[in-house]
Scaffold this active site. Structure first.
Site, short mmCIF file in Angstrom:
data_model
loop_
_atom_site.label_atom_id
_atom_site.label_comp_id
_atom_site.label_asym_id
_atom_site.label_seq_id
_atom_site.Cartn_x
_atom_site.Cartn_y
_atom_site.Cartn_z
CG ASP A 89 30.18 52.03 55.28
OD1 ASP A 89 31.38 52.04 55.98
OD2 ASP A 89 30.24 50.90 54.40
CG HIS A 104 32.64 55.76 45.08
ND1 HIS A 104 32.38 54.63 44.76
CD2 HIS A 104 33.25 56.35 44.05
CE1 HIS A 104 32.99 54.11 43.79
NE2 HIS A 104 33.56 55.20 43.23
CD GLU A 198 30.47 35.76 43.82
OE1 GLU A 198 30.58 36.37 42.52
OE2 GLU A 198 29.29 35.16 44.12
#
Length: 233
Positions: A89, A104, A198
C-alpha cells in the site's frame, strides 16, 4: 549521525482496514494463495488475479494513513533513517514519508512481464490491457509474488550492514528474507527493537507488544526526544 533501518509489515496498516495475511480473519483464510499470489496462478487465470488486486487497490484508496504511518513519516525526515516495507500500500507515502523502499512492490504500479516496463496502474486492470511501451497484453500488478525475489535487496542489505538500530514493526518474522533482517542487524552490532501486536519470538533487545497505532508513535516520540537510538550494543 545514527543509522536506523525500520522494517514494517502488514500490522502497520491493519488498523486502517488493510487486512493481514496471517491473522484468523486474514486474506489467506478467504483466498487460495496459490491462485492469486503466485506466477503460476496468474498464468492459469489472470482475470482472477487482476480481480483480486483490483479489489485490494480499491481498499487501499479508501484507507487513510494512521498514527503509526504519520509517526514514521515524521521520523523519516531526519537523516540516517531507512524505511523498508513489506506492504504494497501507499499509506506511508501519503503520510509524508520519504524514500520508502517497497521490497514487495506497490499496488499503485503496473508491470509488463514481457518487457519489464513499469507505469502508474489504473484503478481497474485486466488481462487485455496493453503495455504502453511494447503494446503487448502482458500487464500484471507490480507486486512480488511467492516464489519471486523481493525488490531492492542490495539497498536493504547495504543499509542493514551499516545500521546502528534495527526496528521491526507489525511483521510476523516468519517469511524470508525479511525474517533474517534482525540477525543481519545483530551481526553488525546494531540494537534491535520489535513493535508488534504479537511478538514474533525472534531475538530482539527490546520487544514492545501492542497495536501499531500506540507503540509506534510512542517509540518515535521517545527516539526524537533522546536522539536516534542509543547506538550499537
Amino acid at each position: 549521525m545514527e543509522r536506523v533501518v525500520i522494517l514494517s509489515g502488514a500490522g502497520l496498516s491493519a488498523e486502517q482496514g488493510l487486512g493481514t495475511f496471517r491473522d484468523k480473519d486474514g486474506l489467506w483464510t478467504r483466498y487460495d494463495l496459490e491462485e492469486v499470489a503466485t506466477p503460476q496462478g496468474f498464468a492459469r487465470n489472470p482475470a482472477l488475479v487482476h480481480g483480486f488486486y483490483n479489489a485490494r487497490r480499491a481498499n487501499m484508496r479508501g484507507a487513510v494513513p494512521g498514527d503509526a504511518h504519520r509517526a514514521l513519516a515524521r521520523l523519516s525526515t531526519h537523516g540516517g533513517v531507512t524505511l523498508v516495507t513489506q506492504n504494497v500500500d501507499d499509506l506511508l507515502e501519503r503520510a509524508g514519508a520519504r524514500n520508502v523502499i517497497h521490497m514487495h512492490g506497490e499496488l499503485s504500479q503496473a508491470l509488463c512481464h514481457a518487457c519489464g516496463h513499469r507505469w502508474q496502474a489504473p484503478d481497474e486492470m485486466s488481462p487485455e490491457d496493453l503495455c504502453p511501451a511494447c503494446a503487448k497484453p502482458a500487464t500484471r500488478p507490480d507486486v512480488v509474488w511467492f516464489g519471486e525475489i523481493p525488490y531492492h535487496m542490495d539497498r536493504i542489505e547495504d543499509a542493514l550492514a551499516a545500521a546502528d538500530l534495527f526496528v521491526s514493526i507489525g511483521t510476523s518474522g516468519t517469511v524470508y528474507p525479511a525474517a533474517g533482517f534482525v540477525d543481519m542487524a545483530r551481526h553488525v552490532g546494531a540494537r534491535t527493537v520489535e513493535l508488534t501486536l504479537e511478538p514474533s519470538g525472534a531475538i530482539f533487545d527490546d520487544v514492545r507488544p501492542g497495536p501499531a497505532s500506540e507503540t509506534v508513535p510512542a517509540w518515535v516520540e521517545e527516539v526524537l526526544s533522546h536522539g536516534l537510538g542509543k547506538g550499537r550494543r
